[in-house]
Design a protein around this motif. Structure first.
Motif, PDB file in Angstrom:
ATOM      1  N   ARG A   1      92.231  41.345 -58.527  1.00 46.07           N
ATOM      2  CA  ARG A   1      92.145  40.402 -58.915  1.00 46.07           C
ATOM      3  C   ARG A   1      90.898  39.428 -58.536  1.00 46.07           C
ATOM      4  O   ARG A   1      89.694  38.975 -59.563  1.00 46.07           O
ATOM      5  CB  ARG A   1      93.278  39.376 -58.620  1.00 46.07           C
ATOM      6  N   ASN A   2      90.892  39.411 -57.499  1.00 46.61           N
ATOM      7  CA  ASN A   2      89.522  38.782 -56.216  1.00 46.61           C
ATOM      8  C   ASN A   2      88.071  38.664 -56.034  1.00 46.61           C
ATOM      9  O   ASN A   2      87.426  38.282 -55.659  1.00 46.61           O
ATOM     10  CB  ASN A   2      90.032  37.855 -56.258  1.00 46.61           C
ATOM     11  N   ASN A   3      87.837  40.224 -55.972  1.00 51.06           N
ATOM     12  CA  ASN A   3      86.860  41.176 -55.216  1.00 51.06           C
ATOM     13  C   ASN A   3      85.859  41.023 -56.094  1.00 51.06           C
ATOM     14  O   ASN A   3      85.862  40.737 -57.352  1.00 51.06           O
ATOM     15  CB  ASN A   3      87.179  43.213 -54.837  1.00 51.06           C
ATOM     16  N   SER A   4      84.886  40.347 -55.669  1.00 54.20           N
ATOM     17  CA  SER A   4      83.523  40.221 -56.211  1.00 54.20           C
ATOM     18  C   SER A   4      82.595  41.642 -57.323  1.00 54.20           C
ATOM     19  O   SER A   4      82.529  41.482 -58.263  1.00 54.20           O
ATOM     20  CB  SER A   4      82.222  40.047 -55.036  1.00 54.20           C
TER      21      SER A   4
ATOM     22  N   ARG B   1      84.683  41.985 -60.394  1.00 58.47           N
ATOM     23  CA  ARG B   1      84.131  40.973 -61.520  1.00 58.47           C
ATOM     24  C   ARG B   1      82.844  41.544 -61.830  1.00 58.47           C
ATOM     25  O   ARG B   1      82.614  41.062 -62.607  1.00 58.47           O
ATOM     26  CB  ARG B   1      84.553  39.061 -60.640  1.00 58.47           C
TER      27      ARG B   1
ATOM     28  N   TYR C   1      83.022  43.779 -64.665  1.00 62.22           N
ATOM     29  CA  TYR C   1      83.513  43.215 -65.617  1.00 62.22           C
ATOM     30  C   TYR C   1      82.509  43.051 -66.330  1.00 62.22           C
ATOM     31  O   TYR C   1      82.507  42.680 -67.445  1.00 62.22           O
ATOM     32  CB  TYR C   1      84.737  43.008 -65.231  1.00 62.22           C
ATOM     33  N   SER C   2      82.130  42.611 -65.967  1.00 60.99           N
ATOM     34  CA  SER C   2      80.868  41.325 -66.413  1.00 60.99           C
ATOM     35  C   SER C   2      79.359  42.979 -66.914  1.00 60.99           C
ATOM     36  O   SER C   2      78.612  42.570 -67.835  1.00 60.99           O
ATOM     37  CB  SER C   2      79.663  41.006 -65.178  1.00 60.99           C
TER      38      SER C   2
ATOM     39  N   ARG D   1      83.321  50.793 -63.792  1.00 64.99           N
ATOM     40  CA  ARG D   1      84.454  49.955 -63.469  1.00 64.99           C
ATOM     41  C   ARG D   1      85.523  51.290 -62.945  1.00 64.99           C
ATOM     42  O   ARG D   1      86.248  50.594 -61.871  1.00 64.99           O
ATOM     43  CB  ARG D   1      85.552  49.268 -64.465  1.00 64.99           C
TER      44      ARG D   1
ATOM     45  N   GLN E   1      87.288  50.434 -58.728  1.00 64.39           N
ATOM     46  CA  GLN E   1      88.612  49.929 -58.545  1.00 64.39           C
ATOM     47  C   GLN E   1      89.532  50.995 -57.444  1.00 64.39           C
ATOM     48  O   GLN E   1      89.904  50.628 -56.885  1.00 64.39           O
ATOM     49  CB  GLN E   1      89.812  50.317 -60.077  1.00 64.39           C
TER      50      GLN E   1
ATOM     51  N   GLY F   1      88.566  39.301 -51.525  1.00 63.11           N
ATOM     52  CA  GLY F   1      88.479  38.236 -51.975  1.00 63.11           C
ATOM     53  C   GLY F   1      88.735  37.000 -52.085  1.00 63.11           C
ATOM     54  O   GLY F   1      89.127  35.727 -52.461  1.00 63.11           O
TER      55      GLY F   1
END
Length: 464
Positions: free
Chosen positions: A71-74, A77, A80-81, A163, A167, A252
């Motif tokens: 959920r929080n790992n940079s 993120r 996903y961007s 991604r 992961q 994160g």
């Protein structure tokens, strides 16, 4: 009538010219994979990579940490961007099949000479006002736009595999860090237990010296070994503190305490079901990324070839609206106009540039194919290395258990013999030191096997 013939010609090209389109069909490159696992015995079609990570890791505290990290790992993120960016690029490629429509407002004023000399030489001016819509549509007769769209679709899939790669790597890193933290806890526990045992030995040596059975050297030597073990406690506590902080950042969150279980409760049994090499190629995100990069380059080569053919464009310029020489009563019906233009453009003086673009595209396609082949080889090497190392590590377990049992017996016997005056203090201290080393090595063995197990899971494409 001439305009009608031209229009019919354009329509004919649009509907029947597709027979000349470039029809290169993509197929996955052939790569030899039967020998990827070297001599490893892998005939089972079941692979641990098919196990969801929530089922593969049985420690509930670890799975909670993995969920938090996802959920929080940079890095996740950022992944996903990249997917959002690739989606936008794909939408742009798809929109190329549709016409562009713009609202156009235009004012023109033509000024001409009145044929006399003087200050007012430009005596006549004619204003022109336009308001309407314009549209341009390029017909994909030769498949250039379709190839570009397929290339962008491959890039979009590549972003999804990126991604997945992030992961699987993140899950592996969190699990490895967690197991390392548990191993440090166990090493600290063993060291503290040994410190207590060594202190008992110091007291025994002191009592024997008072009884005249040992000398001061025995006491000092036992104290030195006691202090040598005791001084490692702060180092281990520092490593635990830093490991907690590192894992917190990986999750994160701010550095802090990590709730965890114990090393003894972890499942480090032998892994079964590695699968066949072809399964690995279908699961590993890095292999899939490399193939998608080749697919994108293949389609761009197709588009570069299609650029040599004529471009068919309809509707250049304004196609409908109002046109008048005066703003008064501008929107009268008699000022309406409609205009349709068909255009065929054949590159003539750009052949050098087009050939250059094709050469670049073909070189990039060849490079992507080489990269894909090398990625497959590297993946095979990684898996076969891990398989061999993991099985070799497992083979140490029965030997290590026998070693620890023998050393525990040796410590007991030497201590009894020391009291009976049949052994000297160096034998006792050596046995204690060897036992500490063996117990610490046993902890390292467990950690090694847990980490190999996690790395195998990742290397086989698991973790989704």
């Amino acid at each position: 009538m001439g305009r009608i013939y031209i229009f019919i010609l354009i329509i004919t090209i649009l509907f029947f010219g597709g027979g000349c389109r470039n029809t290169r069909i993509y197929s996955s490159p052939d790569v030899e994979n039967e020998g990827l696992y070297r001599k490893s015995c892998i005939n089972d079609t079941i692979t641990i990579a098919d196990i969801p990570w929530k089922d593969f890791f049985t420690d509930q505290l670890l799975t909670a940490l993995i969920e938090e990290g996802l959920r929080n790992n940079s890095d996740m993120r950022i992944a996903y961007s990249r997917i959002r960016s690739a989606e936008a690029t794909l939408r742009m490629a798809r929109s190329a099949f549709f016409p562009t429509v713009n609202l156009v407002g235009e004012v023109q004023e033509a000024v001409v000479s009145n044929g006399t000399r003087g200050r007012n030489i430009f005596g006549y001016s004619t204003p022109q006002y336009n308001l309407g819509i314009s549209s341009t549509w390029e017909a994909d007769v030769w498949g250039k736009l379709a190839a570009q769209k397929r290339s962008q679709y491959a890039n979009f899939l590549n972003s999804l595999e990126y991604r997945n790669l992030v992961q699987t790597s993140l899950i592996s890193n969190i699990a490895t860090s967690y197991y390392s933290l548990l191993a440090l806890d166990r090493q600290l526990e063993i060291t503290k237990e040994t410190v207590e045992l060594l202190w008992d030995t110091v007291e025994t040596m002191a009592e024997l010296m008072d009884a005249g059975l040992q000398n001061g050297a025995a006491v000092q030597q036992s104290l030195a070994l006691y202090y040598a073990a005791l001084v490692t406690v702060p180092d281990l506590e520092t490593q635990i503190y830093q490991a907690e902080n590192s894992l917190s950042v990986l999750l994160g969150r701010e550095p802090g305490t990590i709730e965890r279980s114990e090393l003894e409760y972890q499942d480090s049994i032998a892994v079964i079901g590695y699968g066949i090499p072809a399964q690995m190629l279908a699961r590993r995100p890095d292999v899939l990324q490399a193939e998608l990069a080749f697919r994108s380059a293949f389609e761009m080569t197709t588009a570069a070839r299609a650029s040599f053919y004529p471009s068919v464009i309809l509707g250049t310029g304004s196609i409908a609206g109002y046109n008048a020489t005066s703003l008064s009563h501008f929107f009268k019906p008699e000022n309406l106009f409609a205009n349709i233009i068909g255009q065929i453009t054949q590159p003539v003086f750009m052949r050098g540039q087009l050939k250059g673009n094709l050469t670049i595209a073909e070189a990039e396609q060849e490079e992507a194919l080489i990269t894909f082949s090398q990625t497959v080889l590297t993946a095979g090497k990684e898996v076969t290395d891990l398989l061999f190392a993991y099985n070799s590590s497992l083979s140490k377990n029965p030997v290590r258990d026998k070693q620890i049992k023998s050393l525990e017996t040796a410590v007991y016997f030497t201590q009894e013999l020391l009291v009976a005056g049949e052994a000297n203090y160096t034998e006792v201290l050596t046995a204690l030191q060897n036992l500490l080393s063996a117990r610490l090595n046993h902890t390292s063995d467990i950690l090694e096997q847990l980490q190999y197990r996690v790395e195998l899971y990742r290397a086989l494409g698991g973790g989704l």
